[in-house]
Motif scaffolding. Sequence first.
Motif, PDB file in Angstrom:
ATOM      1  N   ARG A  82      -6.696  18.783  27.726  1.00 49.24           N
ATOM      2  CA  ARG A  82      -6.728  18.945  26.532  1.00 49.24           C
ATOM      3  C   ARG A  82      -7.830  18.294  25.793  1.00 49.24           C
ATOM      4  O   ARG A  82      -8.416  18.641  25.163  1.00 49.24           O
ATOM      5  CB  ARG A  82      -5.182  18.788  25.935  1.00 49.24           C
ATOM      6  CG  ARG A  82      -5.010  18.795  24.533  1.00 49.24           C
ATOM      7  CD  ARG A  82      -3.886  17.927  24.037  1.00 49.24           C
ATOM      8  NE  ARG A  82      -4.251  16.486  24.074  1.00 49.24           N
ATOM      9  CZ  ARG A  82      -3.251  15.528  24.274  1.00 49.24           C
ATOM     10  NH1 ARG A  82      -2.200  15.685  23.847  1.00 49.24           N
ATOM     11  NH2 ARG A  82      -3.773  14.097  24.247  1.00 49.24           N
ATOM     12  N   ASP A  83      -7.765  16.903  26.164  1.00 49.28           N
ATOM     13  CA  ASP A  83      -8.444  15.971  25.569  1.00 49.28           C
ATOM     14  C   ASP A  83      -9.895  16.386  25.789  1.00 49.28           C
ATOM     15  O   ASP A  83     -11.008  16.081  24.722  1.00 49.28           O
ATOM     16  CB  ASP A  83      -8.347  14.595  25.887  1.00 49.28           C
ATOM     17  CG  ASP A  83      -7.238  14.068  25.481  1.00 49.28           C
ATOM     18  OD1 ASP A  83      -6.518  14.708  24.439  1.00 49.28           O
ATOM     19  OD2 ASP A  83      -6.594  12.774  25.750  1.00 49.28           O
ATOM     20  N   PHE A  84     -10.400  16.945  26.999  1.00 51.17           N
ATOM     21  CA  PHE A  84     -11.789  17.169  27.227  1.00 51.17           C
ATOM     22  C   PHE A  84     -12.223  18.449  26.719  1.00 51.17           C
ATOM     23  O   PHE A  84     -13.464  18.711  26.142  1.00 51.17           O
ATOM     24  CB  PHE A  84     -11.860  17.400  28.971  1.00 51.17           C
ATOM     25  CG  PHE A  84     -13.329  17.497  29.359  1.00 51.17           C
ATOM     26  CD1 PHE A  84     -13.977  16.477  29.177  1.00 51.17           C
ATOM     27  CD2 PHE A  84     -13.629  18.758  30.344  1.00 51.17           C
ATOM     28  CE1 PHE A  84     -15.402  16.670  29.883  1.00 51.17           C
ATOM     29  CE2 PHE A  84     -14.927  18.935  30.541  1.00 51.17           C
ATOM     30  CZ  PHE A  84     -15.621  18.107  30.259  1.00 51.17           C
ATOM     31  N   ILE A  85     -11.098  19.293  26.391  1.00 49.44           N
ATOM     32  CA  ILE A  85     -11.453  20.419  25.778  1.00 49.44           C
ATOM     33  C   ILE A  85     -11.905  19.992  24.042  1.00 49.44           C
ATOM     34  O   ILE A  85     -12.741  20.750  23.310  1.00 49.44           O
ATOM     35  CB  ILE A  85     -10.790  21.685  25.778  1.00 49.44           C
ATOM     36  CG1 ILE A  85     -10.470  22.114  27.216  1.00 49.44           C
ATOM     37  CG2 ILE A  85     -10.762  22.710  24.962  1.00 49.44           C
ATOM     38  CD1 ILE A  85      -9.373  22.969  27.453  1.00 49.44           C
ATOM     39  N   ILE A  86     -10.830  19.283  23.514  1.00 48.79           N
ATOM     40  CA  ILE A  86     -11.500  18.819  22.353  1.00 48.79           C
ATOM     41  C   ILE A  86     -12.363  18.327  22.055  1.00 48.79           C
ATOM     42  O   ILE A  86     -13.173  18.123  21.196  1.00 48.79           O
ATOM     43  CB  ILE A  86      -9.935  17.721  21.843  1.00 48.79           C
ATOM     44  CG1 ILE A  86      -8.470  18.432  21.991  1.00 48.79           C
ATOM     45  CG2 ILE A  86     -10.238  17.140  20.441  1.00 48.79           C
ATOM     46  CD1 ILE A  86      -7.424  17.460  21.468  1.00 48.79           C
ATOM     47  N   LEU A  87     -12.983  17.418  22.893  1.00 48.34           N
ATOM     48  CA  LEU A  87     -14.121  16.995  22.756  1.00 48.34           C
ATOM     49  C   LEU A  87     -15.256  17.860  22.323  1.00 48.34           C
ATOM     50  O   LEU A  87     -16.205  17.494  21.524  1.00 48.34           O
ATOM     51  CB  LEU A  87     -14.667  16.068  24.235  1.00 48.34           C
ATOM     52  CG  LEU A  87     -15.950  15.651  24.160  1.00 48.34           C
ATOM     53  CD1 LEU A  87     -16.416  14.141  23.457  1.00 48.34           C
ATOM     54  CD2 LEU A  87     -16.356  15.204  25.899  1.00 48.34           C
ATOM     55  N   HIS A  88     -15.406  19.054  23.084  1.00 48.60           N
ATOM     56  CA  HIS A  88     -16.420  20.030  22.737  1.00 48.60           C
ATOM     57  C   HIS A  88     -16.190  20.466  21.302  1.00 48.60           C
ATOM     58  O   HIS A  88     -17.348  20.532  20.581  1.00 48.60           O
ATOM     59  CB  HIS A  88     -16.076  21.168  23.480  1.00 48.60           C
ATOM     60  CG  HIS A  88     -16.358  21.040  25.096  1.00 48.60           C
ATOM     61  ND1 HIS A  88     -15.259  20.189  25.816  1.00 48.60           N
ATOM     62  CD2 HIS A  88     -17.143  21.630  25.886  1.00 48.60           C
ATOM     63  CE1 HIS A  88     -15.524  20.061  26.991  1.00 48.60           C
ATOM     64  NE2 HIS A  88     -16.794  20.965  27.274  1.00 48.60           N
ATOM     65  N   TYR A  89     -15.110  20.523  20.765  1.00 47.21           N
ATOM     66  CA  TYR A  89     -15.190  21.013  19.339  1.00 47.21           C
ATOM     67  C   TYR A  89     -15.269  19.765  18.434  1.00 47.21           C
ATOM     68  O   TYR A  89     -16.105  19.788  17.281  1.00 47.21           O
ATOM     69  CB  TYR A  89     -13.558  21.520  19.116  1.00 47.21           C
ATOM     70  CG  TYR A  89     -13.174  22.803  19.397  1.00 47.21           C
ATOM     71  CD1 TYR A  89     -13.834  23.849  18.964  1.00 47.21           C
ATOM     72  CD2 TYR A  89     -12.501  23.081  20.795  1.00 47.21           C
ATOM     73  CE1 TYR A  89     -13.520  25.241  19.282  1.00 47.21           C
ATOM     74  CE2 TYR A  89     -12.204  24.140  21.030  1.00 47.21           C
ATOM     75  CZ  TYR A  89     -12.762  25.225  20.534  1.00 47.21           C
ATOM     76  OH  TYR A  89     -12.356  26.584  21.060  1.00 47.21           O
ATOM     77  N   HIS A  90     -14.798  18.633  18.585  1.00 50.73           N
ATOM     78  CA  HIS A  90     -14.562  17.544  17.587  1.00 50.73           C
ATOM     79  C   HIS A  90     -16.091  16.803  17.363  1.00 50.73           C
ATOM     80  O   HIS A  90     -16.594  16.428  16.209  1.00 50.73           O
ATOM     81  CB  HIS A  90     -13.647  16.494  18.080  1.00 50.73           C
ATOM     82  CG  HIS A  90     -13.654  15.265  17.308  1.00 50.73           C
ATOM     83  ND1 HIS A  90     -13.153  15.426  15.917  1.00 50.73           N
ATOM     84  CD2 HIS A  90     -13.979  13.887  17.342  1.00 50.73           C
ATOM     85  CE1 HIS A  90     -13.422  14.144  15.470  1.00 50.73           C
ATOM     86  NE2 HIS A  90     -13.832  13.179  16.039  1.00 50.73           N
ATOM     87  N   VAL A  91     -16.721  16.698  18.696  1.00 54.67           N
ATOM     88  CA  VAL A  91     -18.139  15.967  18.392  1.00 54.67           C
ATOM     89  C   VAL A  91     -19.086  17.185  18.079  1.00 54.67           C
ATOM     90  O   VAL A  91     -19.986  17.494  18.960  1.00 54.67           O
ATOM     91  CB  VAL A  91     -18.276  15.282  19.688  1.00 54.67           C
ATOM     92  CG1 VAL A  91     -19.776  14.483  19.380  1.00 54.67           C
ATOM     93  CG2 VAL A  91     -17.443  14.374  19.901  1.00 54.67           C
ATOM     94  N   ASN A  92     -19.185  17.563  17.079  1.00 53.66           N
ATOM     95  CA  ASN A  92     -20.244  18.498  16.509  1.00 53.66           C
ATOM     96  C   ASN A  92     -20.984  18.311  15.264  1.00 53.66           C
ATOM     97  O   ASN A  92     -20.349  17.643  14.485  1.00 53.66           O
ATOM     98  CB  ASN A  92     -19.591  20.185  16.585  1.00 53.66           C
ATOM     99  CG  ASN A  92     -18.891  20.407  15.254  1.00 53.66           C
ATOM    100  OD1 ASN A  92     -19.399  20.562  14.280  1.00 53.66           O
ATOM    101  ND2 ASN A  92     -17.734  20.220  15.091  1.00 53.66           N
ATOM    102  N   GLU A  93     -22.105  19.039  15.069  1.00 57.47           N
ATOM    103  CA  GLU A  93     -22.869  18.702  13.932  1.00 57.47           C
ATOM    104  C   GLU A  93     -23.303  19.863  13.206  1.00 57.47           C
ATOM    105  O   GLU A  93     -23.905  19.924  12.239  1.00 57.47           O
ATOM    106  CB  GLU A  93     -24.196  17.891  14.141  1.00 57.47           C
ATOM    107  CG  GLU A  93     -24.133  16.697  14.931  1.00 57.47           C
ATOM    108  CD  GLU A  93     -25.273  16.129  15.607  1.00 57.47           C
ATOM    109  OE1 GLU A  93     -26.234  16.388  14.991  1.00 57.47           O
ATOM    110  OE2 GLU A  93     -25.187  15.359  16.687  1.00 57.47           O
ATOM    111  N   ARG A  94     -22.108  20.834  13.430  1.00 59.46           N
ATOM    112  CA  ARG A  94     -22.507  22.243  12.552  1.00 59.46           C
ATOM    113  C   ARG A  94     -21.983  22.223  11.341  1.00 59.46           C
ATOM    114  O   ARG A  94     -20.950  21.569  11.132  1.00 59.46           O
ATOM    115  CB  ARG A  94     -21.921  23.423  13.368  1.00 59.46           C
ATOM    116  CG  ARG A  94     -22.605  23.675  14.676  1.00 59.46           C
ATOM    117  CD  ARG A  94     -21.759  24.679  15.346  1.00 59.46           C
ATOM    118  NE  ARG A  94     -21.883  25.957  14.422  1.00 59.46           N
ATOM    119  CZ  ARG A  94     -21.655  27.138  14.945  1.00 59.46           C
ATOM    120  NH1 ARG A  94     -21.902  27.364  16.222  1.00 59.46           N
ATOM    121  NH2 ARG A  94     -21.948  28.330  14.178  1.00 59.46           N
TER     122      ARG A  94
END
Length: 497
Positions: A384-396
Amino acid sequence: MNDTIKKVVVVGGGTAGWLSAALLKKVLGQTVELELVESESIGTVGVGEATIPPIRMLNNVLGLNEADVIRETKATIKLAIKFENWRVKGEGYFHTFGSPGRSYAFCHFHHFLNRARQQLGESSSIWDYDLNYLSAIEGRFAKMDVTDPILDMPFAYHFDASLYAKFLRKVAEQAGAVRTEGTIVDVTQHPGSGYIQGVRLANGREVTGDLFIDCSGFRGLLIQQQLNTGYIDWSHWLPCDRAIAIPSERHEHTLPYTRSIAHTAGWQWRIPLQHRNGNGHVYCSNYMSDDEALAVLKNNLDTAPLADPNFIKFKTGRRRKQWNKNVIAIGLSSGFLEPLESTSIHLIQSAIVRLLHLFPHQGINDSIMSEYNAQSALEFEQIRDFIILHYHVNERDDSQFWRDVRNMDVPERLRHKIDLFRQNGRLFNEHNDLFLDASWLQVMQGQGITPQDYHPMAKSIPQDKLIDMLKTIRKIKQDPVAQLPTHDEFLAKVCGN
C-alpha cells in the motif's frame, strides 16, 4: 479447534482458486484431500495480466516448464513498468526489476552517481546503468547464463490470466485436486464454534471440509458474507475506486514492459500479450464519471478494441483478518490494492506460501491464526505504501485529483522513508518488504525526489577514478544488449513460430 486437518475446500476458481489448489496439492500431496467448488455461470474479474519475478519461483515449485507456460498462456516477457505522466505530464521513467550499477557494501551505487552528478557535472541517470532498462527500451530479451551478478536481468511475464488459471487447473487435477461444478446456495456453521462445516450447492449436495479457502472474489462469500469479518478502508490514501478493461488487437511490436499512463483522475494500463493487448483505466469516481473514464480509455487505445468494456467497482483496503476461524481469504476476497505495481497475483502466491509455512496439520489454534494475520497485514501495508508513493510525490497541477493526492497526509512509515531519502539518499528495507531498495530508488527518483546529500563512502574515490568507474559499469551493462534477440524473435523461438 484441535482436529486434524484432513480436507481442504477451495471456494471459487479463477487464478486465486486454482493457484491455491495446485500449490497446496503439490506441497502437501496425499496428506490432505482437496476439493474445489466453482460455477461456470459465475465469472471472474480476470484482468490481472502482469506479474512480478517471484512468479517464476512459484512456477518452478509447481514443476512447470517455462516454455509451456509462455505458449499456453500467450505470455510475453516483462522487464519493467514504464510510468508516463506521473510526476508531470509529458515525462516518463521506468521501474525495472533490475538493480542499477553494482552493489557495494554499506553504500548503494546511487550515492557514487549522486556525488558525480553534484560535483562533477555527470549527466547520466541511474537507468543508464540498468540492464533491464537498456534491454527494455531496445525491445530485446533473452535469458542470459551469467556468473557476474552485475549482469542479472530479472524478469516476469504478461499473460492471459484466464489461460493461466486453466493451465493451473490441469496441474492441480493431475496432483489429485477434485473439481466440483455448482453454485453455492447455503453455508453451514458449527453451532458452538462458528466454524464453517460445509457449503450446500443448488443441486442439494453438501461439500464439507475442515479448512476452507475463500477465493470467491470481492463478495467474500465465506470470509465476509458468512463470518462478517470486516474491512479496513484505505480509500482516503488510494481514492481510485473504479476500473474499465477493454482488450484490443495485438501491437505489431511486442514491448517487453508494461505501460502505466497517468490521466486526469487516475491511470491507464497497457499490457502486451501474444494474441492481444490488455488495456484498462483505473480512476476515481469522485473526480470523473464512468462515461468520461470510458472516453479517456477509448481515445487512448493504440489498437482496435476486441470486446465491450468491462466495468469494475472496488474499494482499496483489506479484510480485518485474512484468517478467521477455519476460513482463509485468498485473492480479491482478502482485500484489494489497485494493480499499479502488478501485485495482485503475487498476493495470491504469498498468501498460499504463508499458509503452507503455518499449515495447521494438527488443528487450528490462535497462535497460528494471529501470526498469519500479522504477516498478511504487514505485507498489505508495505505494498500500500509503495503505491501511495507514486501518487503522493507528484508535481502535476492540471487537475484537482493530483493536487489532492499530493497534499494528503500519508502513513508515517512512508513519510519517514521519503524524508530519509530526500535528506541523504538512504534506503532501508523493512522485514519481508516485497519491494527492495532498487525499486524504491527508481520510483523516488522518477517522481522527482533528489537526495540533498550522499554517503561519505562515495567520497573515498578520487574524482578521476569515480568517472572511470561509472564509464566501466555503464559499458558492462550496455555491451550485452546488442547481442540479444528482439523480444518478438525470442517469443517466436519459444513458441515455435
